[in-house]
Structures are given as structure tokens and as C-alpha cells.
Design a protein around this motif. Sequence first.
Motif, short mmCIF file in Angstrom:
data_model
loop_
_atom_site.label_atom_id
_atom_site.label_comp_id
_atom_site.label_asym_id
_atom_site.label_seq_id
_atom_site.Cartn_x
_atom_site.Cartn_y
_atom_site.Cartn_z
N ALA A 83 15.18 19.00 30.71
CA ALA A 83 15.28 20.51 29.78
C ALA A 83 14.27 21.20 29.42
O ALA A 83 14.41 22.10 29.43
CB ALA A 83 16.33 19.82 29.25
N GLN A 87 20.51 23.67 28.77
CA GLN A 87 21.90 23.02 28.02
C GLN A 87 22.36 23.03 29.91
O GLN A 87 22.75 21.21 30.77
CB GLN A 87 23.07 24.40 27.82
CG GLN A 87 22.96 23.49 26.40
CD GLN A 87 24.30 25.12 25.60
OE1 GLN A 87 24.36 25.93 25.92
NE2 GLN A 87 24.59 24.43 24.46
N ARG A 88 22.29 23.71 30.84
CA ARG A 88 22.51 23.35 31.97
C ARG A 88 21.91 22.67 33.05
O ARG A 88 22.82 21.48 33.97
CB ARG A 88 22.24 25.12 32.57
CG ARG A 88 22.76 25.26 34.02
CD ARG A 88 22.64 26.88 35.07
NE ARG A 88 21.87 27.27 34.69
CZ ARG A 88 20.57 27.85 34.00
NH1 ARG A 88 21.70 28.55 33.47
NH2 ARG A 88 19.42 28.58 33.74
N VAL A 89 20.46 22.09 32.10
CA VAL A 89 19.60 21.55 33.26
C VAL A 89 20.35 20.38 32.86
O VAL A 89 20.34 18.54 33.48
CB VAL A 89 18.14 21.07 32.77
CG1 VAL A 89 17.46 20.46 33.12
CG2 VAL A 89 17.55 23.07 33.73
N ASP A 144 20.88 28.20 27.06
CA ASP A 144 21.48 28.07 28.11
C ASP A 144 20.42 27.04 28.69
O ASP A 144 21.36 26.54 29.77
CB ASP A 144 21.93 29.56 28.40
CG ASP A 144 23.44 29.69 27.79
OD1 ASP A 144 23.50 29.58 26.44
OD2 ASP A 144 23.61 31.58 27.90
N ILE A 145 19.49 27.27 29.27
CA ILE A 145 18.76 27.15 30.45
C ILE A 145 18.59 25.06 29.98
O ILE A 145 19.12 24.76 30.85
CB ILE A 145 17.48 27.59 30.31
CG1 ILE A 145 17.59 28.65 30.95
CG2 ILE A 145 16.32 26.48 31.70
CD1 ILE A 145 15.58 29.28 30.61
N ILE A 148 23.18 19.62 31.70
CA ILE A 148 24.92 18.97 32.51
C ILE A 148 24.16 18.49 33.79
O ILE A 148 25.07 18.31 34.54
CB ILE A 148 25.74 20.56 32.18
CG1 ILE A 148 26.01 20.06 30.74
CG2 ILE A 148 26.69 20.51 33.36
CD1 ILE A 148 26.45 20.99 30.28
N ASP A 149 24.20 19.06 34.39
CA ASP A 149 23.20 18.97 36.10
C ASP A 149 22.52 17.86 36.32
O ASP A 149 23.50 16.93 37.11
CB ASP A 149 22.04 20.17 36.50
CG ASP A 149 22.48 21.45 36.93
OD1 ASP A 149 23.99 22.02 36.38
OD2 ASP A 149 22.12 22.81 36.66
N GLU A 162 18.88 32.83 25.85
CA GLU A 162 18.56 32.47 28.10
C GLU A 162 17.86 31.15 27.82
O GLU A 162 18.01 30.00 28.03
CB GLU A 162 17.99 33.16 28.13
CG GLU A 162 17.32 32.84 29.83
CD GLU A 162 16.23 33.62 30.56
OE1 GLU A 162 16.33 33.55 31.29
OE2 GLU A 162 15.77 34.17 29.39
#
Length: 104
Positions: A85, A25-27, A22-23, A29-30, A19
Motif C-alpha cells: 500500500a 485501502q484497495r491495495v 482509497d488506493i 484488501i486486494d 484518492e
Amino acid sequence: MKKVIHIGLPELSEEDLIEIGDIAQRVIIDHIFEYLNKSDVKDLEVTARINREDTLDLELEVYLEIPIFVKVDVERVIEEALDKAYEAVERRLRELAGKSGMVE
């Protein structure tokens, strides 16, 4: 560009570690797509590595390639994305530490 942060925490499950990656990476990319259109990105790779020894080390690496005609300070955007991130991961780790009763 890559950055490493050393974090000392209680035991984390394998799901917690996934998790956290994932957090991050998502931050990243966003944040990048707040500045760039998807059509402007030729290549984007975000890698998260977590090493658990005496401390918890989170290594994030971002590779971003855009066409030369796109006028964006790529280094600045990546640096900002990495900072965001790490902030998001730190918030999540504090939540997990709070749940386990290890809040300072």
C-alpha cells in the motif's frame, strides 16, 4: 498493526487526499484476499488517516480476524499488504508531484 510514513509534497487537493486513502485501502484488501478466501475472513477493517501539517502523514491500520483453523501468518500478510500500500501511494504521489512540476 499500524504503520506511519512521513511524506513531504506539494499541495494536494481534497480529492487527491481521498484518492490516496482509497488506493491504500484497495491495495491492502486486494493483497489480503490473495491469501484468504472471503469466507475465511471473520472481520476486516482497514482505516486510512491522512494528516497534513509540515509533512503529509499517512497512517494505515488493519484489523483482520480469521478462524483459528485457517493456517495463515496473519501478521506477515498484513505487513506485506501495508508495504504494498505504501509503495502504491508513493507511486501515486510521485505522479502528482510530477504533474505539478515538483519532481526531484
